[in-house]
Design an enzyme around this catalytic site. Structure first.
Site, short mmCIF file in Angstrom:
data_model
loop_
_atom_site.label_atom_id
_atom_site.label_comp_id
_atom_site.label_asym_id
_atom_site.label_seq_id
_atom_site.Cartn_x
_atom_site.Cartn_y
_atom_site.Cartn_z
N GLY A 110 0.77 -1.43 0.04
CA GLY A 110 0.00 0.05 0.02
C GLY A 110 1.03 1.20 -0.27
N CYS A 111 2.24 1.18 -0.13
CA CYS A 111 3.03 2.18 0.09
C CYS A 111 3.55 2.74 -1.19
CB CYS A 111 4.16 1.88 1.14
SG CYS A 111 5.07 3.41 1.47
N GLY A 112 3.77 4.13 -1.42
CA GLY A 112 4.51 4.32 -2.72
C GLY A 112 5.93 4.75 -2.54
N CYS A 114 8.55 4.39 0.18
CA CYS A 114 9.06 3.95 1.55
C CYS A 114 10.38 3.84 1.38
CB CYS A 114 8.43 2.53 1.63
SG CYS A 114 6.61 2.67 2.27
#
Length: 277
Positions: A110-112, A114
């Site tokens: 879900g992370c763009g 990191c």
């Protein structure tokens, strides 16, 4: 390249027709995939363990590690106890450049952005695609999303993964890739399209997810002047697309859609049919 399972059948209890009953469902696998260059891990992404060579090539391109797939000499997927190590061998010049700017990051699905080390890295300069002469008709936009919806076998089975496609006017979708992570799906698509010899400025990137700034950045890196999505964009994605001269189209539903930047590249259906005639 060895094959890894992409789905698993699990037991569940589901409510159907007003009753709870035991059943089964097929769900996608989510696997840590490490990108290793010259024996050192550069990044770890949670991903669907498929199309791993495309993933290695696409990630290396969109991260700026290489400028051309030919700069990768070999890719080997090595199974570890709890994941997969993608061992990527670069040409000497690219290895030296990577060593000079190496950074480590870990990216859940879900992370763009990191694990980057500064705000400047998060708002890195996005390449301009303003000079591209590519246009799409309104019909092209609708058709591209319709075609992508029909070419996602993993999503049809699991209802739990994202898709990304590369649409070339007159040819349709020339590449499609899927993954539990939307950024991963796009990286895999980039790798597949470039390995097949498709120039980025010849087509449009189509995605089934929302459009974040990194999705715009990755699209610009390969030179495509279009990103088209079925979901909405973020404000930063819109500003970044505007600055890069990219056409951002989102919320495509049937024959309806919204153009947030670069509307001049979308031409009337009649005009496009006349051009092709």
């Amino acid at each position: 390249m060895p094959g890894f399972p992409t789905t698993t059948k699990v037991s569940e209890t589901a409510r159907r027709n007003g009753r709870l009953a035991a059943g089964e469902r097929i769900v996608p696998e989510e696997t840590p995939v490490a990108f290793s260059y010259a024996g050192s891990t550069h990044a770890v992404m949670m991903a669907t363990p498929a199309d791993l060579t495309d993933f290695a090539v696409g990630f290396s391109l969109t991260e700026g590690i290489i400028a051309d797939p030919a700069e990768i000499e070999t890719v080997e997927a090595v199974a570890e106890d709890k994941g997969i190590d993608l061992q990527i061998r670069l040409a000497d010049a690219q290895n030296d450049a990577l060593t000079a700017r190496r950074r480590h990051m870990a990216g859940p699905v879900g992370c763009g952005l990191c694990g980057i080390e500064s705000i400047e890295q998060a708002v890195r300069v996005t390449p301009s695609v303003r000079s591209s002469s590519l246009t799409l008709s309104e019909e092209d936009v609708v058709e591209a999303v319709r075609l992508l919806n029909g070419q996602q076998p993993l999503h049809m089975t699991t209802r739990a993964v994202h898709g990304a496609g590369f649409y070339v006017p007159g040819k349709g979708l020339v590449a499609v890739r899927e993954d539990v992570g939307r950024h991963n799906a796009l990286d895999k698509l980039v790798g597949a399209a470039r390995r097949a010899g498709h120039a980025g400025d010849a087509g449009a990137v189509i995605v089934t997810s929302r459009v974040s700034v990194e999705m715009v950045q990755k699209t610009a890196v390969i030179g495509s002047p279009f990103i088209i999505a079925i979901s909405a964009p973020t404000a930063l994605a819109i500003r970044t697309a505007e600055e890069a001269g990219m056409t951002l189209i989102a919320l495509v539903r049937g024959d309806e859609f919204e153009i947030f930047t670069g509307a001049e590249r979308v031409v009337a259906d009649a005009a496009r049919r006349s051009d092709r005639g």
